[in-house]
Write an enzyme that holds these catalytic residues in place. Structure first.
Site, PDB file in Angstrom:
ATOM      1  N   SER A  98      -2.171  10.359 -24.099  1.00  0.00           N
ATOM      2  CA  SER A  98      -1.969   8.927 -23.934  1.00  0.00           C
ATOM      3  C   SER A  98      -3.168   8.398 -23.154  1.00  0.00           C
ATOM      4  O   SER A  98      -3.462   8.884 -22.056  1.00  0.00           O
ATOM      5  CB  SER A  98      -0.661   8.661 -23.178  1.00  0.00           C
ATOM      6  OG  SER A  98      -0.329   7.300 -23.267  1.00  0.00           O
ATOM      7  N   GLU A  99      -3.873   7.407 -23.718  1.00  0.00           N
ATOM      8  CA  GLU A  99      -5.205   7.088 -23.195  1.00  0.00           C
ATOM      9  C   GLU A  99      -5.192   6.439 -21.816  1.00  0.00           C
ATOM     10  O   GLU A  99      -6.239   6.291 -21.191  1.00  0.00           O
ATOM     11  CB  GLU A  99      -5.993   6.225 -24.188  1.00  0.00           C
ATOM     12  CG  GLU A  99      -5.462   4.822 -24.438  1.00  0.00           C
ATOM     13  CD  GLU A  99      -4.538   4.757 -25.638  1.00  0.00           C
ATOM     14  OE1 GLU A  99      -3.937   5.800 -25.992  1.00  0.00           O
ATOM     15  OE2 GLU A  99      -4.399   3.662 -26.220  1.00  0.00           O
ATOM     16  N   ASN A 100      -4.020   6.066 -21.323  1.00  0.00           N
ATOM     17  CA  ASN A 100      -3.976   5.542 -19.964  1.00  0.00           C
ATOM     18  C   ASN A 100      -4.053   6.652 -18.917  1.00  0.00           C
ATOM     19  O   ASN A 100      -4.076   6.367 -17.717  1.00  0.00           O
ATOM     20  CB  ASN A 100      -2.721   4.702 -19.745  1.00  0.00           C
ATOM     21  CG  ASN A 100      -1.446   5.465 -20.000  1.00  0.00           C
ATOM     22  OD1 ASN A 100      -1.336   6.212 -20.967  1.00  0.00           O
ATOM     23  ND2 ASN A 100      -0.477   5.300 -19.125  1.00  0.00           N
ATOM     24  N   SER A 103     -10.231  10.109 -19.602  1.00  0.00           N
ATOM     25  CA  SER A 103      -9.435   9.987 -20.823  1.00  0.00           C
ATOM     26  C   SER A 103     -10.317   9.683 -22.024  1.00  0.00           C
ATOM     27  O   SER A 103     -10.202  10.317 -23.088  1.00  0.00           O
ATOM     28  CB  SER A 103      -8.399   8.876 -20.642  1.00  0.00           C
ATOM     29  OG  SER A 103      -7.628   8.736 -21.805  1.00  0.00           O
TER      30      SER A 103
END
Lengths: 229, 217
Positions: free
Chosen positions: B45-47, B87
């Site tokens: 999840s890119e966060n 990320s």
């Protein structure tokens, strides 16, 4: 070198009309709630805000938009904020949208003494317009520059009075790079401790990057999408 | 015709053991529900989370633990948190094996538009431009036509582009398509959907060769 300030009002001292601010957080997760409230109260205007999102209508940076204190937003995603979208479409608010990884890297570069870098993100799109492009290893890249920001305002979980910071879970997000990137970096933390109480092995932001620190109060930590199994 | 869940289920068949996968908002998120028990897939999840777990119970709910869709989630054994620069380092350096995302339009060269409708809607690209510029494999999950009934599979995009020549596969409510140098190659049909239906709903260059099998789950 005394970094501890009493509260958010004292922490944001010096922020003027027209200042450029970085504000940490992803959505409403890991945002500097206390400083945002203090900025609203201060009435400072014409701010340029660098932040991944713009909060929601009645929380986070959305509060600064409601009170029309923001001249320009630099973000990657603003989908959760109707007031933002309205101000953008009517032209009241200047907006620069950037790929999220580019936003993060422009913060990191600023904090790392790197003036510019090449990324493939956005090549061939309208965000590449006016930017230098270059080919490396048969792939096209666009040049992006480091941000310049007067202040960075970040939120951490724990900090010590020297300014060392530890973030919690995904509330880390943009905070560490922004903490490195402000000419003046302001950190608000949930728990402020004495030097030596944080294990040096687990500090995310070294104290050298932080100029002002205080223990915040009354964290709401609003959840945007409450999803339960 | 496939439901959203069935689109997700079909895409889940593309997952391979050991894959690191980024799932976008909407139908792509549902893919996580159909990962076969026989393989291990790690969701990014890119966060700032690798090893995303399911939604929490009431007791586990943590405002500091969300996914890129801002939904509350959980961790799994082996999960790790990191900052946004790290990320996107994972993403840009090609370590994310598969990206599944939604689209407003795709053309027959594999260009995708999904971040803006000029003058009407501006949500932003979020991480999509970084993901499509660098993922090893990109699958689009979407409805074949828009709400007005117009094709979303075009020869030329009408909306601002998100990334060029990046989409390799499209799974819609009607069919499975591979995007190749020849155009939209029809591979599989949804149950009850005929070739003519796909032809009528596809504005871009559609390549149909031989018998097209029905989608198997």
């Amino acid at each position: 070198m005394h970094k501890v300030v009493q509260n958010a009002d004292e922490a944001i001292r010096g922020i003027q009309d027209g200042s450029t601010l970085m504000l940490g957080g992803f959505g409403l997760c890991g945002i500097p709630e206390n400083c945002i409230s203090a900025l609203v109260k201060s009435g400072v205007k014409n701010l340029t805000c660098i932040s991944n999102n713009a909060g929601v209508d009645d929380f986070g940076i959305g509060l600064l938009l409601q009170s029309k204190q923001v001249k320009k937003m630099i973000s990657s995603y603003v989908g959760e904020n109707a007031e933002f979208e309205r101000q953008l479409l009517t032209g009241e608010l200047e907006v620069e949208l950037l790929p999220q990884g580019t936003l993060a890297e422009r913060c990191r570069a600023a904090g790392a003494g790197i003036p510019a870098f090449f990324t493939p993100a956005g090549y061939g799109t309208e965000i590449a317009e006016g930017k230098e492009t270059r080919e490396f290893h048969d792939k096209q890249y666009i040049m992006e520059t480091a941000f310049e920001s007067d202040y960075a305002i970040v939120k951490a979980w724990k900090g010590d009075t020297d300014g060392n910071l530890i973030y919690k879970a995904t509330a880390r997000n943009f905070n560490p790079m922004m903490a490195m990137a402000g000419k003046i970096t302001i950190a608000e933390v949930e728990e402020l401790v004495e030097p030596g109480e944080l294990d040096p092995n687990f500090i995310h932001t070294p104290s050298i990057f932080v100029n002002r620190i205080f223990q915040g109060t009354h964290y709401e930590k609003r959840i945007e999408q409450r999803t339960i199994r | 015709m496939l439901t959203k869940e069935q689109i997700a289920k079909r895409i889940a068949r593309e997952l391979k053991d050991g894959y690191y996968v980024n799932l976008g908002i909407g139908i792509p998120t549902l893919v996580a529900n159909y990962v076969p028990d026989t393989i291990n897939v790690t969701l990014q999840s890119e966060n700032g989370l690798l090893g995303m777990g399911p939604f929490p119970s009431e007791d586990e709910l943590d405002a500091d633990l969300i996914n890129a869709g801002k939904q509350t989630v959980t961790t799994l054994p082996g999960s790790v948190f990191f900052d946004s620069a790290t990320s996107f380092a994972m993403i840009r350096s090609g370590r994310v094996d598969l990206t599944v995302l939604g689209a407003m339009e795709v053309n027959d060269q594999g260009d995708i538009a999904n971040w803006k409708i000029p003058g009407k809607m501006v949500k932003g690209m979020g991480g999509a431009m970084d993901l499509v510029a660098s993922a090893q494999q990109i699958i689009v999950a979407m409805q074949h036509t828009n709400k007005a009934g117009e094709s979303k599979l075009l020869s030329k995009l009408t909306l601002p582009v998100t990334g060029l020549g990046c989409v390799k596969k499209i799974v819609t409510n009607l069919c499975v398509i591979d995007v190749t140098p020849r155009g939209f190659e029809l591979r599989e049909l949804a149950p009850g959907v005929g070739v003519e239906t796909v032809k009528n709903a596809t504005a871009g260059k559609l390549v149909i060769e031989g018998e097209i099998p029905e989608i198997q789950f």
